[in-house]
Design an enzyme around this catalytic site. Structure first.
Site, PDB file in Angstrom:
ATOM      1  N   CYS A   1     -12.637   5.140   6.538  1.00 47.29           N
ATOM      2  CA  CYS A   1     -11.525   4.715   5.666  1.00 47.29           C
ATOM      3  C   CYS A   1     -11.528   5.424   4.313  1.00 47.29           C
ATOM      4  O   CYS A   1     -10.476   5.568   3.687  1.00 47.29           O
ATOM      5  CB  CYS A   1     -11.604   3.212   5.384  1.00 47.29           C
TER       6      CYS A   1
ATOM      7  N   HIS B   1      -7.454  -2.008  12.930  1.00 42.55           N
ATOM      8  CA  HIS B   1      -7.075  -0.655  13.323  1.00 42.55           C
ATOM      9  C   HIS B   1      -7.785  -0.238  14.611  1.00 42.55           C
ATOM     10  O   HIS B   1      -8.815  -0.822  14.972  1.00 42.55           O
ATOM     11  CB  HIS B   1      -7.486   0.348  12.239  1.00 42.55           C
TER      12      HIS B   1
ATOM     13  N   ARG C   1       0.801  -1.220   0.000  1.00 40.56           N
ATOM     14  CA  ARG C   1       0.000   0.000   0.000  1.00 40.56           C
ATOM     15  C   ARG C   1       0.840   1.280   0.000  1.00 40.56           C
ATOM     16  O   ARG C   1       0.284   2.380  -0.044  1.00 40.56           O
ATOM     17  CB  ARG C   1      -0.944   0.010   1.214  1.00 40.56           C
TER      18      ARG C   1
END
Length: 322
Positions: free
Chosen positions: A311, A210, A135
């Site tokens: 997100c 997360h 990522r």
């Protein structure tokens, strides 16, 4: 919330520029400055103010190649795209934000999750170093779009550091940073060095991707939190690390605790939350917030690849001229 010993840690400002100097234990509680009173959350009175949102289109590669914590059903791309377009439409059409939409990149299957690539507070943007190596290139497009807004840019260049924006909870008063599989201590230290006006505390995250997989801000002084043992343990850590007493809104479903609070001048308190057809019991809790404009948002498809509402956007409050 009184402060005490906790599983988490408190950071004073670390040096972002160099190798691995550790922050000294003990929190820095910086004095309020004129800068800390303006901007996205800058001071409690302005918390949730927002003028711009950065989003990104979905690549078709997301369906088969996006990272996911557990195997599960394949993403229905057409439905995911519809849900995302409705999400973007709310930000642009219903709330009047200036939406900057980046194009999809098929070589980056997770690129729709823009939150992980940057942390923006007031006029400063910290470009992160995502914990998943696949990522890291997502940050390049984010850098270009944030530069176009003339923000103060800080890049995380330390190769020992990892930080996903999904692990960063800003309350308007301080930052909590989840130490997870994607975010490490060095990443938290660099965030503390970047946003020196605010105290930064770390919170261990073990059973979720997360920190914001099970919590978020639902108002200026209100933490939405899931009911799982892990979520409640993290909340206790945050309570112990903070000098401030926050209100809490406990919802039955951890995933539903991820919501988006905005303070829009023409609308007042606005909360984007998961749709009743997805999480009916949690939706009933949100419906008790009588002072909020409540906007249910379905996220059934992106949730399959660990996506939450926060997100898919980076929210920015531009107070200076472009």
């Amino acid at each position: 919330m009184g402060r005490g010993r906790a599983a988490g840690g408190a950071l004073s400002a670390a040096r972002a520029g160099g190798g691995g100097s550790r922050a000294e234990p003990g929190r820095s509680d910086p004095p309020a400055s004129p800068r800390s009173m303006a901007g996205l959350g800058g001071g409690p009175a302005a918390f949730g103010r927002c003028t711009h949102a950065v989003v990104r289109a979905l690549p078709e590669s997301l369906c088969r190649q996006a990272l996911r914590s557990t195997p599960g059903p394949e993403v229905d791309f057409a439905r995911a795209e519809r849900e995302h377009q409705l999400y973007v439409g709310v930000l642009r059409g219903k709330l009047g934000l200036q939406v900057l939409e980046l194009p999809a990149d098929e070589s980056l299957p997770d690129c729709v999750f823009v939150e992980d690539a940057a942390v923006v507070c007031e006029e400063t943007a910290l470009l992160t170093r995502p914990g998943a190596p696949s990522r890291r290139k997502e940050v390049e497009a984010m850098k270009r779009v944030l530069e176009s807004l003339n923000l103060n840019m800080v890049e995380m260049v330390d190769e020992n550091a990892t930080l996903d924006g999904g692990d960063v909870l800003f309350t308007g008063r301080e930052f909590f940073v989840g130490l997870s599989k994607r975010t490490n201590q060095r990443g938290a230290e660099i965030l503390a060095d970047t946003f020196k006006d605010y105290a930064v505390s770390t919170v261990p995250v073990h059973d979720s991707l997360h920190l914001k997989s099970f919590c978020s801000m639902a108002g200026p002084n209100l933490i939405a939190i899931g009911s799982s043992e892990a979520a409640q343990k993290a909340l206790k850590t945050m309570q112990q690390m903070s000098d401030h007493r926050y209100d809490k809104l406990t919802v039955p479903d951890d995933a539903a605790a991820n919501c988006i609070y905005l303070n829009i001048p023409s609308k007042g308190h606005v909360l984007l939350h998961r749709a009743p057809e997805e999480y009916p019991e949690s939706a009933k809790v949100f419906e008790k917030l009588k002072d909020h404009m409540l906007i249910p948002i379905a996220n059934t498809e992106l949730e399959k690849v660990d996506g939450s509402l926060t997100c898919c956007s980076v929210l920015i409050n531009k107070t200076s001229e472009l």
